[in-house]
Scaffold this motif. Structure first.
Motif, PDB file in Angstrom:
ATOM      1  N   MET A  17     -14.135 -10.285 -14.145  1.00 39.25           N
ATOM      2  CA  MET A  17     -15.421 -10.046 -13.526  1.00 39.25           C
ATOM      3  C   MET A  17     -15.323  -8.888 -12.533  1.00 39.25           C
ATOM      4  SD  MET A  17     -16.395 -14.033 -12.860  1.00 39.25           S
ATOM      5  CE  MET A  17     -17.771 -13.619 -11.808  1.00 39.25           C
ATOM      6  N   ALA A  18     -14.107  -8.574 -12.103  1.00 36.11           N
ATOM      7  CA  ALA A  18     -13.904  -7.540 -11.099  1.00 36.11           C
ATOM      8  C   ALA A  18     -13.373  -6.251 -11.715  1.00 36.11           C
ATOM      9  CB  ALA A  18     -12.928  -8.046 -10.044  1.00 36.11           C
ATOM     10  N   PHE A  19     -13.653  -5.982 -13.014  1.00 30.74           N
ATOM     11  CA  PHE A  19     -13.029  -4.856 -13.711  1.00 30.74           C
ATOM     12  C   PHE A  19     -13.393  -3.517 -13.092  1.00 30.74           C
ATOM     13  CE2 PHE A  19     -17.164  -5.335 -15.592  1.00 30.74           C
ATOM     14  CZ  PHE A  19     -17.587  -4.042 -15.849  1.00 30.74           C
ATOM     15  N   SER A  20     -14.522  -3.432 -12.398  1.00 31.20           N
ATOM     16  CA  SER A  20     -14.944  -2.149 -11.854  1.00 31.20           C
ATOM     17  C   SER A  20     -14.251  -1.814 -10.549  1.00 31.20           C
ATOM     18  CB  SER A  20     -16.461  -2.155 -11.644  1.00 31.20           C
ATOM     19  OG  SER A  20     -16.820  -3.144 -10.701  1.00 31.20           O
ATOM     20  N   GLN A  21     -13.480  -2.749  -9.987  1.00 28.69           N
ATOM     21  CA  GLN A  21     -12.806  -2.526  -8.713  1.00 28.69           C
ATOM     22  C   GLN A  21     -11.302  -2.353  -8.941  1.00 28.69           C
ATOM     23  OE1 GLN A  21     -14.391  -2.640  -5.428  1.00 28.69           O
ATOM     24  NE2 GLN A  21     -16.207  -2.391  -6.703  1.00 28.69           N
ATOM     25  N   ILE A  22     -10.714  -1.387  -8.215  1.00 31.50           N
ATOM     26  CA  ILE A  22      -9.271  -1.125  -8.325  1.00 31.50           C
ATOM     27  C   ILE A  22      -8.631  -1.473  -6.990  1.00 31.50           C
ATOM     28  CG2 ILE A  22      -7.507   0.623  -8.779  1.00 31.50           C
ATOM     29  CD1 ILE A  22      -9.607   2.147 -10.409  1.00 31.50           C
ATOM     30  N   GLU A  23      -7.488  -2.126  -7.061  1.00 31.06           N
ATOM     31  CA  GLU A  23      -6.846  -2.659  -5.858  1.00 31.06           C
ATOM     32  C   GLU A  23      -5.917  -1.645  -5.204  1.00 31.06           C
ATOM     33  OE1 GLU A  23      -3.488  -5.851  -5.629  1.00 31.06           O
ATOM     34  OE2 GLU A  23      -5.425  -6.892  -5.732  1.00 31.06           O
ATOM     35  N   ILE A  24      -5.957  -1.615  -3.864  1.00 29.15           N
ATOM     36  CA  ILE A  24      -5.019  -0.835  -3.051  1.00 29.15           C
ATOM     37  C   ILE A  24      -4.363  -1.820  -2.091  1.00 29.15           C
ATOM     38  CG2 ILE A  24      -4.759   1.090  -1.444  1.00 29.15           C
ATOM     39  CD1 ILE A  24      -7.504   2.081  -2.423  1.00 29.15           C
ATOM     40  N   SER A  25      -3.035  -1.819  -2.035  1.00 24.68           N
ATOM     41  CA  SER A  25      -2.327  -2.754  -1.160  1.00 24.68           C
ATOM     42  C   SER A  25      -1.146  -2.049  -0.517  1.00 24.68           C
ATOM     43  CB  SER A  25      -1.848  -3.980  -1.946  1.00 24.68           C
ATOM     44  OG  SER A  25      -0.921  -3.587  -2.943  1.00 24.68           O
ATOM     45  N   GLY A  26      -0.581  -2.694   0.499  1.00 25.76           N
ATOM     46  CA  GLY A  26       0.580  -2.109   1.150  1.00 25.76           C
ATOM     47  C   GLY A  26       1.009  -2.888   2.365  1.00 25.76           C
ATOM     48  N   LYS A  27       1.997  -2.336   3.069  1.00 19.16           N
ATOM     49  CA  LYS A  27       2.537  -2.956   4.277  1.00 19.16           C
ATOM     50  C   LYS A  27       2.666  -1.879   5.347  1.00 19.16           C
ATOM     51  CE  LYS A  27       5.973  -5.952   4.093  1.00 19.16           C
ATOM     52  NZ  LYS A  27       5.608  -7.166   4.855  1.00 19.16           N
ATOM     53  N   VAL A  28       2.243  -2.219   6.573  1.00 20.27           N
ATOM     54  CA  VAL A  28       2.283  -1.292   7.700  1.00 20.27           C
ATOM     55  C   VAL A  28       3.342  -1.745   8.693  1.00 20.27           C
ATOM     56  CG1 VAL A  28       0.964  -0.240   9.575  1.00 20.27           C
ATOM     57  CG2 VAL A  28      -0.165  -0.771   7.400  1.00 20.27           C
ATOM     58  N   GLN A  29       4.179  -0.794   9.156  1.00 16.46           N
ATOM     59  CA  GLN A  29       5.246  -1.126  10.098  1.00 16.46           C
ATOM     60  C   GLN A  29       5.601   0.110  10.916  1.00 16.46           C
ATOM     61  OE1 GLN A  29       8.026  -2.321   6.989  1.00 16.46           O
ATOM     62  NE2 GLN A  29       9.304  -0.560   7.504  1.00 16.46           N
ATOM     63  N   ASP A  30       6.430  -0.101  11.935  1.00 13.27           N
ATOM     64  CA  ASP A  30       7.037   1.038  12.615  1.00 13.27           C
ATOM     65  C   ASP A  30       8.516   1.049  12.250  1.00 13.27           C
ATOM     66  OD1 ASP A  30       8.236  -0.952  14.115  1.00 13.27           O
ATOM     67  OD2 ASP A  30       7.139  -0.511  15.958  1.00 13.27           O
ATOM     68  N   LYS A  32      10.938  -0.429  13.577  1.00 10.40           N
ATOM     69  CA  LYS A  32      11.670  -1.649  13.890  1.00 10.40           C
ATOM     70  C   LYS A  32      11.075  -2.906  13.250  1.00 10.40           C
ATOM     71  CE  LYS A  32      13.364   0.011  18.387  1.00 10.40           C
ATOM     72  NZ  LYS A  32      13.400  -0.251  19.847  1.00 10.40           N
ATOM     73  N   GLU A  33       9.751  -2.998  13.200  1.00 15.06           N
ATOM     74  CA  GLU A  33       9.135  -4.247  12.745  1.00 15.06           C
ATOM     75  C   GLU A  33       7.768  -3.982  12.141  1.00 15.06           C
ATOM     76  OE1 GLU A  33       8.668  -6.717  16.161  1.00 15.06           O
ATOM     77  OE2 GLU A  33       7.478  -5.251  17.244  1.00 15.06           O
ATOM     78  N   VAL A  34       7.240  -5.038  11.479  1.00 14.74           N
ATOM     79  CA  VAL A  34       5.908  -4.921  10.885  1.00 14.74           C
ATOM     80  C   VAL A  34       4.858  -4.885  11.989  1.00 14.74           C
ATOM     81  CG1 VAL A  34       6.633  -6.107   8.795  1.00 14.74           C
ATOM     82  CG2 VAL A  34       5.650  -7.436  10.661  1.00 14.74           C
ATOM     83  N   LEU A  35       3.681  -4.348  11.653  1.00 13.79           N
ATOM     84  CA  LEU A  35       2.592  -4.230  12.622  1.00 13.79           C
ATOM     85  C   LEU A  35       1.400  -5.058  12.164  1.00 13.79           C
ATOM     86  CD1 LEU A  35       2.760  -0.393  13.394  1.00 13.79           C
ATOM     87  CD2 LEU A  35       3.683  -2.281  14.749  1.00 13.79           C
ATOM     88  N   PRO A  36       1.216  -6.246  12.730  1.00 12.82           N
ATOM     89  CA  PRO A  36       0.037  -7.047  12.377  1.00 12.82           C
ATOM     90  C   PRO A  36      -1.218  -6.498  13.040  1.00 12.82           C
ATOM     91  CG  PRO A  36       1.294  -8.154  14.080  1.00 12.82           C
ATOM     92  CD  PRO A  36       2.083  -6.915  13.707  1.00 12.82           C
ATOM     93  N   ASP A  96       5.705   0.927   2.121  1.00  6.76           N
ATOM     94  CA  ASP A  96       6.197   1.174   3.472  1.00  6.76           C
ATOM     95  C   ASP A  96       5.398   2.295   4.115  1.00  6.76           C
ATOM     96  OD1 ASP A  96       8.453  -0.687   3.549  1.00  6.76           O
ATOM     97  OD2 ASP A  96       9.273   0.589   1.979  1.00  6.76           O
ATOM     98  N   ILE A  97       4.323   1.898   4.799  1.00  8.80           N
ATOM     99  CA  ILE A  97       3.586   2.845   5.633  1.00  8.80           C
ATOM    100  C   ILE A  97       4.167   2.742   7.034  1.00  8.80           C
ATOM    101  CG2 ILE A  97       1.339   3.434   6.603  1.00  8.80           C
ATOM    102  CD1 ILE A  97       0.056   2.275   4.101  1.00  8.80           C
ATOM    103  N   VAL A  98       4.899   3.757   7.450  1.00 10.51           N
ATOM    104  CA  VAL A  98       5.615   3.724   8.731  1.00 10.51           C
ATOM    105  C   VAL A  98       4.854   4.577   9.743  1.00 10.51           C
ATOM    106  CG1 VAL A  98       7.777   4.194   9.929  1.00 10.51           C
ATOM    107  CG2 VAL A  98       7.802   3.428   7.533  1.00 10.51           C
ATOM    108  N   LEU A  99       4.421   3.953  10.827  1.00  9.27           N
ATOM    109  CA  LEU A  99       3.705   4.666  11.879  1.00  9.27           C
ATOM    110  C   LEU A  99       4.674   5.131  12.959  1.00  9.27           C
ATOM    111  CD1 LEU A  99       0.486   2.470  12.383  1.00  9.27           C
ATOM    112  CD2 LEU A  99       0.950   4.250  10.693  1.00  9.27           C
ATOM    113  N   GLU A 100       4.368   6.294  13.527  1.00  6.41           N
ATOM    114  CA  GLU A 100       5.189   6.877  14.586  1.00  6.41           C
ATOM    115  C   GLU A 100       4.508   6.642  15.932  1.00  6.41           C
ATOM    116  OE1 GLU A 100       8.083   8.355  14.319  1.00  6.41           O
ATOM    117  OE2 GLU A 100       8.243   8.396  12.121  1.00  6.41           O
ATOM    118  N   GLN A 101       5.305   6.205  16.915  1.00  9.84           N
ATOM    119  CA  GLN A 101       4.759   6.018  18.246  1.00  9.84           C
ATOM    120  C   GLN A 101       4.379   7.352  18.853  1.00  9.84           C
ATOM    121  OE1 GLN A 101       7.622   3.731  20.556  1.00  9.84           O
ATOM    122  NE2 GLN A 101       6.227   1.993  20.509  1.00  9.84           N
TER     123      GLN A 101
END
Length: 797
Positions: A17-30, A32-36, A96-101
């Motif tokens: 039913m959701a064929f028209s939508q494409i998924e984007i996923s990932g994880k955000v961290q710096d 040292k650790e993940v960023l909630p 791995d989306i790594v953010l810089e301080q």
């Protein structure tokens, strides 16, 4: 087979039913650790927002959009913005989306913001207890009394305009009802509660119990990279007084999360009951005074360990011990037809009570990949043990208190042992922008009662075998569920679920040589649809089917005597009742919510207060005897436009209509409208915001429902709280139900006999509390959602 067919249909058909939508996923961290709670936004080339989410506690996110060229943007306070242009043609994963301080970021930044007292989500209302000062120093019942749309009536927790709700603690149902549940909640400090979730139509993941839904009490958890300790003391003073002392320790660093909590209460608590029975030959008017000792000690230990970044194991253990010994005295005035007192019945009793329960949860959770698939397993055990040993004596006197004769002298004992084992498995499984979840649960409960009745009128106890029994009850329940949610567009969201439950029971009364078996199954659908028309207007529609199983005490066919002419008896043939709930809501500017509701209960059961005119006995029994229709309108408004004032207001109009189909029940159906209004107002009383006041008021109109007419009632509370040492030390004091007008009088007409009842517990009282917390915010820490969900409340723990 029907359930399996439905499950496979949903698993294989709904994702398409959701064929028209494409998924984007990932994880955000710096580094040292993940960023909630990082902001993740998908924009068009012109900068307009297509979709947006925040990362979960593990730094994961999932969103979806149609094919096209977009910019993915990630923001987090104190970090440089991360952007990437993407050509969305197929599913994309950013592991791995790594953010810089930022170079000029302070070593430690503490962001202070004020959460709303009430937050609304698609399937629940979240009440932030820690932001409401009226519960300071109180217990869980005090917190529930100020929760939006909730009332405590005759030891039952009900939704205004509807009926009873089940209670969960950190996602685990308390299999207790009435007085037993109230006593348990009294052992939980309100200062240990983070939020109360009011779920009027729970998703399929939750057990189907509870006519009007579920209330989930969520404990506070430790902050990340910190340890903390909080000490709480409070004293309540009315005609009698009691004190409470508690301590809560949290440690949350690296892979370890640990919590230890202990609470105790000591003192006395008073209840006064008024009962009138209008017999054909004259009025019987009873006043009962009961003083219950508060000897409670409860504790909780939680431990979680991260085996890896994606896998956690842990346990939670809770224990409660209570010694609510009681002493009571009642005087019954017996009037003749000339409305003068003919004689008196005076009863005095002493009850030795011991109650304890243990609860153990073992849990395992693992993220199977970065797109959101997550497996959770819970194993649970709890036991509940109580014993009551009651001695009571009833004497007859003339109207001038001259002794006539001894009516009754007896000893009534009852022991109850309940144990429950359960296991639950849950799977979260996103598929192409469609959030799918499924799982199952099994539960095994054993309940043993052994009431004994001794006649002590001769001075020596003589066993009455006709009032002595061993009652054994077993109940096994298996459940499967599947649920899916989907963002149809940026404005439309939907969720659909099905839960299948199969229950088999067996009750055995040894003295009656009677065995009662029952087996039944049911499918419980849930449906949610929401529409965000614009920034100011949100609409939602939801539907859910619920079940209400009789609690264990209701099924025991033996008598328990309150005094010489009042006793309670259960019914092993009680059947479960079912409720359909429909709600349509509109929210304006996140502050004003209008809710239309319809609740239909079929095969409802409940207590009947019968009268034997020949013996003048009052009998409390249970029957399936009614169908019930509740419908109405509720308005809630949150006002915080003035910096020094925050106000939460609720108005409800409802109508109750019942149909007594059981011909054995000779009673007048009480149908009618009801009006309810409440306002809870918090004031800042100085510029430094260290002194706050709260003025609470609620009013309930005269109403009719089921068997009863209810009189009007209202209550006024005034509370003050002063904070020192950067909010680490807080002192609160308040007067509750200042005019002692909270209790309502109930009137019923059964077997053509009018009865009235009113109970005054420790309703008007003064409470003072002191809280001190300390810790280290620089070192490295979620609520458990596990099994045993329905069994506790029905057990009376």
């Amino acid at each position: 087979m029907k359930f399996l067919n439905i499950k496979f249909f949903l698993l294989f058909i709904m994702p398409y039913m959701a064929f028209s939508q494409i998924e984007i996923s990932g994880k955000v961290q710096d580094k040292k650790e993940v960023l909630p709670f990082a902001n993740v936004v998908l924009t068009n080339p012109d900068g307009s927002i297509v979709a947006g989410v925040v990362t979960d506690e593990q730094g994961n996110f999932v969103l979806s959009a149609k094919e096209g060229i977009y910019t993915l943007i990630v923001n987090y306070i104190g970090y440089n913005e991360w952007t990437k242009q993407i050509n969305l043609e197929s599913k994309q994963v950013f592991n791995d989306i790594v953010l810089e301080q930022k170079a000029n970021t302070l070593k430690e930044v503490e962001v202070v913001s004020r959460k709303k007292v009430i937050e609304r989500k698609i399937d629940r209302i979240v009440f932030n207890v820690e932001n409401n000062i009226s519960a300071s120093g109180g217990d869980a019942l005090d917190a529930l009394k100020v929760a939006p749309g909730i009332r405590i009536q005759n030891n039952e927790i009900v939704m205004i305009g509807k009926s009873e709700m089940k209670v969960l603690i950190d996602g685990k149902i308390m299999e207790l009802t009435g007085e037993e549940l109230s006593n348990f909640l009294a052992t939980i400090s309100a200062d240990d509660i983070k939020t109360i979730e009011i779920i009027t139509n729970p998703p399929a993941k939750y057990v189907a119990a509870g006519n009007s839904g579920l209330i989930n009490i969520v404990f506070k958890k430790g902050r990340r990279n910190s340890w903390s300790n909080a000490i709480n003391y409070s004293h309540v003073q009315a005609d009698y007084g009691y004190s409470s002392l508690g301590n809560n320790f949290n440690y949350n660093k690296n892979k370890v999360k640990f919590l230890f909590n202990i609470n105790g209460r000591y003192g006395d608590y008073q209840e006064i009951e008024h009962l009138e029975v209008f017999y054909p030959d004259g009025l019987w008017k009873t006043k009962l005074k009961r003083v219950e000792e508060q000897r409670n000690l409860s504790g909780r230990i939680e431990f979680d360990y991260d085996l890896s970044k994606r896998t956690t194991v842990g346990f939670q253990y809770m224990r409660t011990g209570q010694r609510p010994d009681m002493r009571d005295g009642s005087v019954t005035k017996i009037y003749n037809n000339n409305q003068t007192v003919d004689s008196l019945l005076v009863t005095n009793g002493l009850t030795d009570v011991k109650v304890y329960n243990n609860s153990l949860n073992l849990h395992f959770a693992t993220e199977m990949d970065t797109i959101g698939r997550k497996l959770t397993i819970d194993l649970d055990y709890f036991d509940f043990n109580s014993s009551q040993d009651r001695d009571f004596k009833t004497n007859s006197y003339t109207s001038s208190y001259d002794f006539l004769n001894l009516i009754t002298s007896a000893n009534n004992k009852i022991g109850q042992e309940i144990s429950n084992y359960s296991a639950r498995i849950d799977m979260e499984h996103p598929i192409n922008g469609f959030n799918l979840s499924y799982g199952g649960r099994i539960s095994f409960s054993d309940n043993n009662n052994n009431p004994e009745y001794y006649n002590t009128i001769t001075g020596s106890p003589v066993l009455n075998e006709q009032l002595t029994d061993i009652f054994e009850y077993k109940e096994n329940t298996g459940a499967l569920y599947i649920s899916g949610s989907k963002d149809i567009t940026a404005k439309w969201k939907t969720q659909l679920g099905f839960r299948y439950e199969n229950t088999s029971t067996k009750g055995v009364s040894k003295s009656l040589d009677q065995t009662t078996k029952n087996s039944y199954w049911k499918i419980f659908p849930t449906f949610y649809l929401s529409y965000a028309m614009n920034d100011n207007n949100d609409f939602s529609l939801n539907y859910g089917k619920r079940i209400n199983r009789p609690n264990y005490a209701f099924l025991n066919p033996f008598r328990f005597y309150v005094n010489s002419n009042i006793y309670s008896v259960g019914n092993p043939f009680l059947q479960p009742s079912f409720t359909d709930n429909i709600e349509l809501s509109h929210t304006y500017k996140k502050n004003l919510t209008t809710n239309l509701f319809l609740s239909i209960t079929t095969d409802g059961f409940g207590p009947l207060f019968l009268v034997n005119e020949q013996t003048n006995e009052q009998i409390i029994t249970r029957e399936n005897f009614f169908n019930l229709y509740n419908y109405g309108l509720t308005e809630t408004y949150s006002f915080n436009e003035i910096p020094w004032l925050e106000s939460q207001n609720t108005l409800s109009l409802s109508y109750s209509k019942s149909d007594f189909y059981n011909k054995n029940v000779i009673a007048q159906e009480q149908n009618g409208a009801a009006f309810y209004f409440s306002t809870f107002n918090t004031f800042l009383l100085n510029k430094s915001k260290t002194l706050k006041g709260q003025l609470n008021y609620w009013y309930s109109s005269p109403s009719k429902s089921m068997l009863f007419k209810n009189s009007e009632a209202f209550s006024v509370d005034l509370i003050m709280r002063y904070s020192m040492m950067k909010d680490n030390l807080q002192i609160a004091a308040g007067v509750y139900d200042i005019f002692n007008t909270g209790p309502a009088k109930l009137t019923s007409y059964i077997n053509n006999i009018e009865q009235t009842y009113q109970m005054y517990d420790t309703n008007r009282y003064f409470r003072m509390s002191l809280s001190y917390k300390f810790g280290n915010k620089k070192i490295k820490g979620g609520a458990r959602d596990s099994g045993n969900e329905e069994e506790r409340k029905r057990a009376g723990i």
